[in-house]
Design an enzyme around this catalytic site. Sequence first.
Site, short mmCIF file in Angstrom:
data_model
loop_
_atom_site.label_atom_id
_atom_site.label_comp_id
_atom_site.label_asym_id
_atom_site.label_seq_id
_atom_site.Cartn_x
_atom_site.Cartn_y
_atom_site.Cartn_z
N THR A 194 0.81 -1.21 0.00
CA THR A 194 0.00 0.00 0.00
C THR A 194 0.85 1.27 0.00
O THR A 194 0.54 2.21 -0.74
CB THR A 194 -0.98 -0.01 1.18
OG1 THR A 194 -1.81 -1.18 1.09
CG2 THR A 194 -1.86 1.23 1.19
N GLU B 243 0.86 9.53 -5.90
CA GLU B 243 1.46 10.85 -5.76
C GLU B 243 2.34 11.20 -6.95
O GLU B 243 2.34 12.33 -7.42
CB GLU B 243 2.28 10.94 -4.47
CG GLU B 243 1.41 11.04 -3.23
CD GLU B 243 2.11 11.74 -2.09
OE1 GLU B 243 2.31 12.97 -2.19
OE2 GLU B 243 2.47 11.06 -1.12
N HIS C 174 -7.23 0.52 -0.70
CA HIS C 174 -6.45 -0.47 -1.47
C HIS C 174 -7.32 -1.71 -1.50
O HIS C 174 -7.43 -2.43 -0.51
CB HIS C 174 -5.11 -0.73 -0.79
CG HIS C 174 -4.14 -1.49 -1.63
ND1 HIS C 174 -2.82 -1.61 -1.29
CD2 HIS C 174 -4.28 -2.17 -2.79
CE1 HIS C 174 -2.19 -2.32 -2.20
NE2 HIS C 174 -3.07 -2.67 -3.12
#
Length: 130
Positions: free
Chosen positions: A34, A42, A68
């Site tokens: 994750t 990002e 996730h």
Amino acid sequence: MSVTIGLKGRAETTVDHTNTAQAACSGALAVFGTPFMCALMEEASWKSVAPHLEPGQSTVGTSLNITHDSATPVGMKVWAESEVVEVDGKRLVLKVSAFDEKGLIGQGTHQRFIVTDERFLAKTAQKLEG
């Protein structure tokens, strides 16, 4: 130049033993971690807006609200997509999604702020001065 709603970005990688949950110490299994999915989201986000900033400006991430939803095994390609959905002065909100070769694995929103590099780094360096 300016950041506008609708700007899209993409970043991709292949899952290997350096980006698993085990490698990030975020879990015991050898699946896409994750923290690495967050980093990919990002990356897609900042790279999409960077060409639209003034020289000497960057963006910094300030929040990431994601899920996730599906595990990805070692050896499979993964990618993240971003889209600017809100621009409020220097505050940007992006919709982010992550995929593997079988479909959607995660999604959410990401907030970034446009900063002036020199001023931001100077303010950060003040933490070192007593």
